[in-house]
Scaffold this motif. Structure first.
Motif, PDB file in Angstrom:
ATOM      1  N   ILE A  33       0.831  -1.185   0.000  1.00  0.00           N
ATOM      2  CA  ILE A  33       0.000   0.000   0.000  1.00  0.00           C
ATOM      3  C   ILE A  33       0.876   1.249   0.000  1.00  0.00           C
ATOM      4  N   PRO A  34       0.592   2.225  -0.856  1.00  0.00           N
ATOM      5  CA  PRO A  34       1.376   3.471  -0.854  1.00  0.00           C
ATOM      6  C   PRO A  34       1.297   4.182   0.496  1.00  0.00           C
ATOM      7  N   GLU A  35       2.366   4.820   0.852  1.00  0.00           N
ATOM      8  CA  GLU A  35       2.484   5.463   2.161  1.00  0.00           C
ATOM      9  C   GLU A  35       1.422   6.535   2.379  1.00  0.00           C
ATOM     10  N   LYS A  36       0.979   7.184   1.293  1.00  0.00           N
ATOM     11  CA  LYS A  36       0.046   8.303   1.466  1.00  0.00           C
ATOM     12  C   LYS A  36      -1.258   7.883   2.142  1.00  0.00           C
ATOM     13  N   TYR A  37      -1.673   6.633   1.909  1.00  0.00           N
ATOM     14  CA  TYR A  37      -2.919   6.174   2.528  1.00  0.00           C
ATOM     15  C   TYR A  37      -2.761   5.983   4.029  1.00  0.00           C
ATOM     16  N   LYS A  38      -1.557   5.650   4.454  1.00  0.00           N
ATOM     17  CA  LYS A  38      -1.305   5.480   5.881  1.00  0.00           C
ATOM     18  C   LYS A  38      -1.262   6.825   6.598  1.00  0.00           C
ATOM     19  N   GLN A  39      -0.971   7.893   5.845  1.00  0.00           N
ATOM     20  CA  GLN A  39      -0.857   9.225   6.439  1.00  0.00           C
ATOM     21  C   GLN A  39      -2.191   9.975   6.484  1.00  0.00           C
ATOM     22  N   MET A  40      -3.192   9.471   5.762  1.00  0.00           N
ATOM     23  CA  MET A  40      -4.487  10.154   5.725  1.00  0.00           C
ATOM     24  C   MET A  40      -5.221   9.999   7.052  1.00  0.00           C
ATOM     25  N   SER A  41      -5.950  11.016   7.430  1.00  0.00           N
ATOM     26  CA  SER A  41      -6.749  10.951   8.662  1.00  0.00           C
ATOM     27  C   SER A  41      -7.973  10.076   8.429  1.00  0.00           C
ATOM     28  N   ARG A  42      -8.596   9.659   9.523  1.00  0.00           N
ATOM     29  CA  ARG A  42      -9.802   8.846   9.387  1.00  0.00           C
ATOM     30  C   ARG A  42     -10.890   9.609   8.631  1.00  0.00           C
ATOM     31  N   GLU A  43     -11.007  10.904   8.915  1.00  0.00           N
ATOM     32  CA  GLU A  43     -12.022  11.722   8.243  1.00  0.00           C
ATOM     33  C   GLU A  43     -11.777  11.768   6.736  1.00  0.00           C
ATOM     34  N   GLU A  44     -10.510  11.918   6.335  1.00  0.00           N
ATOM     35  CA  GLU A  44     -10.165  11.950   4.911  1.00  0.00           C
ATOM     36  C   GLU A  44     -10.466  10.609   4.248  1.00  0.00           C
ATOM     37  N   LEU A  45     -10.135   9.537   4.939  1.00  0.00           N
ATOM     38  CA  LEU A  45     -10.369   8.199   4.383  1.00  0.00           C
ATOM     39  C   LEU A  45     -11.867   7.936   4.220  1.00  0.00           C
ATOM     40  N   GLU A  46     -12.634   8.275   5.239  1.00  0.00           N
ATOM     41  CA  GLU A  46     -14.077   8.043   5.171  1.00  0.00           C
ATOM     42  C   GLU A  46     -14.712   8.878   4.060  1.00  0.00           C
ATOM     43  N   ALA A  47     -14.264  10.118   3.926  1.00  0.00           N
ATOM     44  CA  ALA A  47     -14.796  10.988   2.872  1.00  0.00           C
ATOM     45  C   ALA A  47     -14.500  10.411   1.495  1.00  0.00           C
ATOM     46  N   ARG A  48     -13.317   9.815   1.349  1.00  0.00           N
ATOM     47  CA  ARG A  48     -12.941   9.245   0.051  1.00  0.00           C
ATOM     48  C   ARG A  48     -13.798   8.024  -0.270  1.00  0.00           C
ATOM     49  N   VAL A  49     -14.117   7.203   0.725  1.00  0.00           N
ATOM     50  CA  VAL A  49     -14.988   6.051   0.481  1.00  0.00           C
ATOM     51  C   VAL A  49     -16.354   6.531   0.001  1.00  0.00           C
ATOM     52  N   PHE A  50     -16.918   7.520   0.692  1.00  0.00           N
ATOM     53  CA  PHE A  50     -18.226   8.054   0.285  1.00  0.00           C
ATOM     54  C   PHE A  50     -18.170   8.606  -1.131  1.00  0.00           C
ATOM     55  N   GLU A  51     -17.058   9.258  -1.456  1.00  0.00           N
ATOM     56  CA  GLU A  51     -16.899   9.858  -2.782  1.00  0.00           C
ATOM     57  C   GLU A  51     -16.918   8.790  -3.876  1.00  0.00           C
ATOM     58  N   VAL A  52     -16.157   7.723  -3.670  1.00  0.00           N
ATOM     59  CA  VAL A  52     -16.094   6.651  -4.671  1.00  0.00           C
ATOM     60  C   VAL A  52     -17.425   5.915  -4.764  1.00  0.00           C
ATOM     61  N   LYS A  53     -18.056   5.657  -3.623  1.00  0.00           N
ATOM     62  CA  LYS A  53     -19.350   4.975  -3.631  1.00  0.00           C
ATOM     63  C   LYS A  53     -20.403   5.808  -4.382  1.00  0.00           C
ATOM     64  N   ASN A  54     -20.391   7.111  -4.165  1.00  0.00           N
ATOM     65  CA  ASN A  54     -21.336   7.977  -4.869  1.00  0.00           C
ATOM     66  C   ASN A  54     -21.054   8.027  -6.364  1.00  0.00           C
ATOM     67  N   LYS A  55     -19.784   8.037  -6.720  1.00  0.00           N
ATOM     68  CA  LYS A  55     -19.394   8.111  -8.129  1.00  0.00           C
ATOM     69  C   LYS A  55     -19.774   6.833  -8.885  1.00  0.00           C
ATOM     70  N   LEU A  56     -19.504   5.678  -8.293  1.00  0.00           N
ATOM     71  CA  LEU A  56     -19.725   4.412  -8.996  1.00  0.00           C
ATOM     72  C   LEU A  56     -21.143   3.881  -8.827  1.00  0.00           C
ATOM     73  N   GLY A  57     -21.813   4.257  -7.769  1.00  0.00           N
ATOM     74  CA  GLY A  57     -23.188   3.817  -7.577  1.00  0.00           C
ATOM     75  C   GLY A  57     -23.328   2.305  -7.573  1.00  0.00           C
ATOM     76  N   SER A  58     -24.258   1.795  -8.376  1.00  0.00           N
ATOM     77  CA  SER A  58     -24.534   0.356  -8.411  1.00  0.00           C
ATOM     78  C   SER A  58     -23.433  -0.451  -9.082  1.00  0.00           C
ATOM     79  N   ARG A  59     -22.457   0.225  -9.690  1.00  0.00           N
ATOM     80  CA  ARG A  59     -21.322  -0.495 -10.308  1.00  0.00           C
ATOM     81  C   ARG A  59     -20.381  -1.056  -9.246  1.00  0.00           C
ATOM     82  N   LEU A  60     -20.494  -0.555  -8.019  1.00  0.00           N
ATOM     83  CA  LEU A  60     -19.639  -0.984  -6.904  1.00  0.00           C
ATOM     84  C   LEU A  60     -20.473  -1.686  -5.848  1.00  0.00           C
ATOM     85  N   PHE A  61     -19.951  -2.822  -5.358  1.00  0.00           N
ATOM     86  CA  PHE A  61     -20.621  -3.539  -4.270  1.00  0.00           C
ATOM     87  C   PHE A  61     -19.566  -3.939  -3.261  1.00  0.00           C
TER      88      PHE A  61
END
Length: 367
Positions: A13-41
């Motif tokens: 795993i790239p180091e940048k993901y280990k440096q992200m805060s929990r808030e940043e990580l959670e926001a990114r999950v929501f972002e990807v889930k919203n973008k992909l919609g039903s294409r992601l499960f």
């Protein structure tokens, strides 16, 4: 996949993901889930951390999650939050247009790794030499795709902790004996509950390639592979005795991957779904000691403050390989879904998948 092999091929795993805060990580999950919609499960196993399970589109045991993934035909990307054998089962059951990903390829299962295909083929040849064509193989779904494929090719089926009793009964309608892989405790508990004596069960030791049994081998009905769950085997008779002494009115409920002597002393024993249902339907004020994985026990404690719940073993740790899936790995996996060189894709070969699917479908047909 063997855990050592997965470590050798795992993309770090790239180091940048280990440096992200929990808030940043959670926001990114929501972002990807919203973008992909039903294409992601995102299926999440009951034993996953809360930081991951909060984003699961479905929670459950490994087989249920694989089935639900297959039913979500709009989902191009299945990001399986569990361990390797679970993602393999999902790949076997899903369509060619769907891709299955495991956020951390090091998330294996020590039990599944206790039976590899070379050991199994050698054991089968030796057991056939002893017993002839009188054995039917059964494998717990907590096994590699290669083992499932072997079982399917030899007329057997997979089992879950929920339907093991049904499938063992079915197996005995087919043959005189069964070979049960890879968890000796689930096999022993299931057979004993069906009235088969412990003196009619032998153990196959895959390390020494020997049959461990004292007595006349013709009496053997069940051959148990010498494997176990590293978590559930750590619940002991002493744990039960301690709970009985400290909390005389507390019910003890355990998973059938626990040792036979622990299951016998418990008030109730059953699959993960059985345990969850027992707690969810219990009376407020009831008291429970639970013998299963700690992430799940903690979640049940959190979700049911109206009951007194604790772990049967107060020193129990969560499943280490399940715990490898964390928020940084989940986000990294989501960010790289469409990368050509993605090394976290789980792909079972067509040859192995064909017979593994036979074993899985035979179970679904008869249970």
């Amino acid at each position: 996949m063997n855990i050592l092999a997965s470590l050798q091929t795992n993309q770090m795993i790239p180091e940048k993901y280990k440096q992200m805060s929990r808030e940043e990580l959670e926001a990114r999950v929501f972002e990807v889930k919203n973008k992909l919609g039903s294409r992601l499960f995102i299926p999440g196993h009951h034993y996953q951390k809360d930081e991951v399970i909060q984003f699961a589109d479905a929670t459950g045991d490994s087989l249920k999650l694989a089935q639900v993934s297959a039913e979500n035909t709009d989902a191009e990307f299945i990001v399986f939050c569990g361990v390797h054998f679970m993602a393999e089962t999902a790949d076997i059951l899903t369509s060619e247009k769907q891709k299955v990903f495991l956020p951390d390829m090091r998330a294996g299962c020590s039990m599944a790794d206790m039976a590899d295909i070379q050991q199994t083929e050698r054991a089968w040849e030796m057991l056939q030499g002893i017993f002839g064509d009188t054995i039917l193989p059964l494998t717990y779904v907590n096994s590699t795709a290669a083992i499932k494929s072997f079982v399917g090719a030899n007329g057997g089926a997979t089992v879950t902790s929920s339907n093991a009793e049904t499938m063992v009964k079915w197996a005995f309608d087919q043959k005189e004996r069964i070979l049960f892989l890879p968890d000796q405790h689930l096999g022993r508990n299931t057979a004993a509950d069906l009235g088969i004596g412990l003196d009619e069960m032998a153990i196959w030791n895959p390390i020494s390639h020997t049959l461990e049994y004292e007595g006349v081998v013709s009496r053997i009905k069940v051959i148990l592979w010498k494997g176990h769950c590293s978590v559930h085997e750590n619940f002991t008779v002493k744990n039960v005795i301690d709970i009985r002494y400290q909390y005389p009115d507390m019910k003890i409920i355990v998973h059938p991957e626990c040792r036979r002597e622990v299951v016998e002393l418990a008030d109730m024993a059953g699959s993960t779904s059985y345990i969850i249902n027992a707690i969810e339907t219990a009376e407020p004020g009831s008291k429970w000691a639970i013998g299963t994985e700690m992430n799940l026990v903690k979640r049940l404690i959190k979700n049911h403050p109206e009951q007194q719940i604790l772990s049967l073993n107060p020193h129990m740790c969560p499943c280490l390989t399940m715990n490898r899936i964390d928020l940084p790995h989940l986000v990294w996996s989501l960010d790289t879904l469409e990368d050509e060189n993605n090394q976290n894709i789980i792909k079972v070969s067509d040859e192995i998948a064909e017979n593994a699917k036979v074993a899985l479908e035979k179970m679904l047909l008869h249970s």
